[in-house]
Each structure stands twice: as C-alpha cells, then as structure tokens.
Design an enzyme around this catalytic site. Structure first.
Site, mmCIF file in Angstrom:
data_model
loop_
_atom_site.group_PDB
_atom_site.id
_atom_site.type_symbol
_atom_site.label_atom_id
_atom_site.label_comp_id
_atom_site.label_asym_id
_atom_site.label_seq_id
_atom_site.Cartn_x
_atom_site.Cartn_y
_atom_site.Cartn_z
ATOM 1 N N ARG A 27 -37.249 50.608 -40.985
ATOM 2 C CA ARG A 27 -37.847 50.257 -39.663
ATOM 3 C C ARG A 27 -36.929 50.062 -38.496
ATOM 4 O O ARG A 27 -37.889 50.979 -37.551
ATOM 5 C CB ARG A 27 -38.830 50.103 -40.684
ATOM 6 C CG ARG A 27 -39.700 50.009 -38.994
ATOM 7 C CD ARG A 27 -41.805 49.986 -39.208
ATOM 8 N NE ARG A 27 -42.258 48.907 -40.882
ATOM 9 C CZ ARG A 27 -41.512 47.669 -40.765
ATOM 10 N NH1 ARG A 27 -41.197 46.819 -39.153
ATOM 11 N NH2 ARG A 27 -41.967 46.575 -40.581
ATOM 12 N N TYR A 80 -49.083 70.390 -21.709
ATOM 13 C CA TYR A 80 -48.541 70.513 -23.137
ATOM 14 C C TYR A 80 -50.630 70.329 -23.997
ATOM 15 O O TYR A 80 -50.728 68.512 -23.409
ATOM 16 C CB TYR A 80 -47.564 69.689 -24.631
ATOM 17 C CG TYR A 80 -47.957 69.635 -25.432
ATOM 18 C CD1 TYR A 80 -48.359 71.391 -26.377
ATOM 19 C CD2 TYR A 80 -47.489 68.674 -26.455
ATOM 20 C CE1 TYR A 80 -48.003 71.598 -26.880
ATOM 21 C CE2 TYR A 80 -48.233 69.115 -28.110
ATOM 22 C CZ TYR A 80 -48.258 70.431 -28.424
ATOM 23 O OH TYR A 80 -48.818 70.002 -29.991
ATOM 24 N N ASP A 153 -41.289 65.002 -19.687
ATOM 25 C CA ASP A 153 -41.349 65.824 -20.928
ATOM 26 C C ASP A 153 -40.731 66.655 -20.213
ATOM 27 O O ASP A 153 -40.755 67.585 -19.348
ATOM 28 C CB ASP A 153 -42.854 66.444 -21.776
ATOM 29 C CG ASP A 153 -42.744 66.957 -22.657
ATOM 30 O OD1 ASP A 153 -41.127 67.483 -22.872
ATOM 31 O OD2 ASP A 153 -43.821 66.722 -23.307
ATOM 32 N N LYS A 178 -38.302 70.772 -30.945
ATOM 33 C CA LYS A 178 -37.973 71.891 -30.823
ATOM 34 C C LYS A 178 -36.480 72.407 -30.411
ATOM 35 O O LYS A 178 -35.727 72.921 -30.557
ATOM 36 C CB LYS A 178 -38.803 72.121 -29.424
ATOM 37 C CG LYS A 178 -40.199 72.115 -29.064
ATOM 38 C CD LYS A 178 -40.740 72.525 -30.793
ATOM 39 C CE LYS A 178 -42.433 72.521 -30.542
ATOM 40 N NZ LYS A 178 -42.929 71.098 -30.076
HETATM 41 N N1 PLP Z 1 -44.238 68.174 -26.103
HETATM 42 C C1 PLP Z 1 -44.323 69.511 -25.609
HETATM 43 C C2 PLP Z 1 -43.879 70.147 -24.363
HETATM 44 C C3 PLP Z 1 -44.332 70.074 -26.867
HETATM 45 O O1 PLP Z 1 -44.479 71.099 -26.440
HETATM 46 C C4 PLP Z 1 -44.628 69.438 -27.594
HETATM 47 C C5 PLP Z 1 -44.977 70.084 -29.082
HETATM 48 O O2 PLP Z 1 -44.793 72.048 -28.977
HETATM 49 C C6 PLP Z 1 -44.838 68.570 -28.061
HETATM 50 C C7 PLP Z 1 -44.273 67.517 -27.072
HETATM 51 C C8 PLP Z 1 -45.130 67.649 -29.383
HETATM 52 O O3 PLP Z 1 -44.287 67.559 -30.273
HETATM 53 P P1 PLP Z 1 -44.230 67.467 -31.690
HETATM 54 O O4 PLP Z 1 -44.634 68.719 -31.887
HETATM 55 O O5 PLP Z 1 -42.968 67.330 -31.916
HETATM 56 O O6 PLP Z 1 -45.223 65.880 -32.231
#
Ligand code: PLP
Length: 364
Positions: A27, A80, A153, A178
């Site tokens: 961890r 998001y 982000d 992604k």
């Molecule tokens: N940030 C963005 C722009 C996203 O599109 C997503 C998921 O679609 C996330 C964060 C969250 O990521 P996760 O689905 O890996 O938890």
C-alpha cells in the site's frame, strides 16, 4: 525492457527496521507502481506522481491532501459529471464548498476569485463532454495572484498533447483509464505535482503521499503494469486519434442532421485559438448535437456498428455514448446539466473511412 509485475503485498526485511531497498508494504510502495509513477512524472514534466485505483480516487486524494474543511474551490461549469458529484455529494458534506464558473471566461474567474477566496481552482481542458477550452497560462496567473493553486484535469488531452505544469499549473490529475492506458482494459488514476507546491497542510506532494498511504486507493501492480504498457504507444495513438477525429468532425459539420459539432480542432470552435496555442493537437474526442433532439441522439447511439455503445473513452476502439443519460446522468438537474441532444464520440484508431461510413449510416 519491461518492469516486472511485483504481485506482492509485502517484502522481506533485513532485520527489524532494515527495509530492503526501502520497501515495506505494497500500500505504501510497490516497484511496479513506482515505475509507473516515475514515468508519469516524466511525461508531465512534474516533480512527483502518484498512481491510484481510479481517476476519482486520484481526485479525492488530491482534494483531501490539498484542502481543509472550510475551503472553497472553483470548478468548471461543465466539469466531468463524476468530478461534480465528488464536490456536490461527497466533499460538500465534509466542509469543502465549490462554485461552478465558466473557465473559458477569465473575467468570470477573476470575479469569482475576488468575491470569495478559493484554495483551489480546478480546471479541465478540453472538458468532458462539451470540449470547451480554458487558457491554462491565464488561469495559473489568476489563481496565483489570488493565492490559490491551479489543478488541471488533463485526461482528455494526455501529456502528449498538453503539459499543464509547464504552463503554470501546480498539479495535474488523470483518469489513466483513458488515453494513458489506451486499451479499455484497466481503470486507474494519477496525480502529478510540480516541485515546491504548498498545500493547506504544507508541501502538497508529501501530503498526497501521506493521504494515499493513509486511505489506500492505490493502483495495483498488474494495473500499473498495464498502464505502463499502454503509455509506450501514447504518442502514436494520440496522433492517429487526432487525425481520425478531425476527419470525423469535418464530416459531421457538413451533415444536415447535425446542428453543432464540438471539436476544438474546428476553426469555428470558440476555444480553437487557445487550444492551438497550448496543445500539440486537438485530441480524439468529438461531441455533436442533433437536429432531431434527444430521440435522434439516442437512436444514433443505438445504430452504429463500428462505434461501440459504451461509457469511458481514450481506447483504441471507437466508442459512442449519450452523455445526458449515461456518463453525465449525475449532473441532471444541476447547473452542469448537459444537452439531451448531445452525442459524444471517442474516436479510435481504426481506418477513418470506416468510422465515417459507420456514422453516416447511423445518421441516415
Ligand atoms: N476526469 C475525467 C475528465 C474523466 O472523463 C473521468 C472519467 O470518465 C474521470 C476524471 C474519472 O476517472 P475514473 O473513471 O478513472 O475514475
């Protein structure tokens, strides 16, 4: 050539207190995860990186490490949906308030920062799913003048197309699920910090390391290994995603069933110039709106053959989805609600002609 998968929970110690190469328990640290973290820090030009079990775990850890109860955060007015849900339905209950602001409008950001001091300015560019663009350099200046940190982000762009830390951001977050992973086979997240950033409790990176270990939402060794393998082809994938997306966006823009195409690579996109300045290319995400409204959007999502109907994005295979009912259902009824006539595409690396033909038949 390839860092092994250290599928271990613990490490043999050379006597009490005598850790072998610093490893104690997985961890806290694991060599496969560390290899990914070093890779991500290098890709973003950051000082340190931390790999998590998901993008949301990365966001949660960063916010708990960087903020204290009573803090205020500005978020995009088209963030998001999962990020909005984290602020609205989790962190708000723990004393962290938020305000959605149009980040593409620096004056709106300046006014919001003047109205109420913020600990953090949380940016996303391009945004999911409306593909709006914020000027990272301008936001960094506004945030720093107001004594706030800028977090970006960078999921939609990936570090191949955009490096927010070089433009003045203090930290970057990713859903590595992604483009970084790139193959729709692993869920993961990351935070990358610039050197010398101070959070509410002291050095931000140290606090993230502490909270990550204390709360435990780490990337497992196999997930870290898969993500590392995906990263090797990031550059070539992003080039192809961008070429295909530009072709798809061009076709959609000329299609009579489509009222609007949201793609920063199109010269008419309101963020085109800023995107061209701060990105190496415009990425693989394309959204569009349909003359026939919600019913037409839902129907198109059900008719494609090569684009698979599914959530997520950034994989080599193309995906299609209806944000209003799927990925962004959590913002319905909020100021961040997305249009019901919107369709989002994650354009993959298949042959462009096949993708275009598939969309044409679905639209007809
Ligand atoms: N940030 C963005 C722009 C996203 O599109 C997503 C998921 O679609 C996330 C964060 C969250 O990521 P996760 O689905 O890996 O938890």
């Amino acid at each position: 050539m390839v860092p092994p998968i250290y599928q271990v929970s613990t490490y043999k110690q050379d006597g009490v207190g005598g850790l072998r190469e610093g490893y104690e328990y997985s961890r806290t640290a694991n060599p496969t995860r560390l290899a990914l973290e070093e890779c991500l820090a290098a890709l973003e030009g950051g000082d340190r990186a931390f790999a998590f079990a998901s993008g949301m775990a990365a966001e949660d850890c960063l916010l708990r490490a960087g903020c204290v109860p009573g803090d205020h955060v500005l978020i995009p007015d088209d963030a998001y949906g999962g990020t909005f849900r984290l602020f609205a339905r989790v962190l708000a209950g723990w004393g962290i308030s938020y305000r959605p602001v149009r980040l593409a409008d620096p004056r709106a950001v300046r006014d919001a920062l003047a109205e109420r001091p913020a600990r953090l300015l949380w940016a996303e560019t391009p945004t999911n799913p409306l593909l709006s663009i914020a000027d990272i350099g301008a936001l960094a200046q506004l945030a720093h003048e107001a004594g706030a940190l800028l977090v970006v982000d960078n999921t939609f762009a990936s570090p191949y197309l955009q490096q927010p830390l070089a433009l003045g951001a203090d930290a970057v977050v990713h859903s590595t699920t992604k483009y970084l992973g790139g193959h729709s086979d692993v869920v993961g997240g990351a935070v990358v910090t610039a050197a010398g950033v101070a959070g509410a409790h002291g050095p931000l990176a140290e606090q993230i390391a502490f909270v990550q270990n204390a709360t435990g939402a780490i990337a497992g060794p196999f997930d870290a290994w898969l993500t590392l393998r995906g990263v090797k082809t990031l550059a070539v994938r992003m080039e192809r995603h961008g070429q295909n997306a530009a072709r798809v966006a061009g076709m959609l823009a000329a299609h009579p069933a489509v009222t609007e195409v949201l793609y920063p690579g199109l010269p008419g996109h309101p963020g085109h110039e800023v995107a061209a300045k701060q990105m190496r290319g415009f990425g693989g995400m394309v959204s569009f709106r349909l003359r026939g409204g919600e019913a037409a959007a839902v129907a198109v999502c059900g008719r494609t053959r090569l684009f698979t109907l599914g959530e997520s994005l950034g994989g080599v295979e193309s995906l299609i989805e209806h944000p209003f009912r799927m990925t962004h259902a959590s913002v319905t009824g909020s100021p961040l609600e997305v249009p019901a006539d919107l369709v989002r595409l994650s354009v993959g690396i298949e042959t462009a002609e096949d993708l275009i033909e598939d969309l044409r038949q679905a639209l007809s």
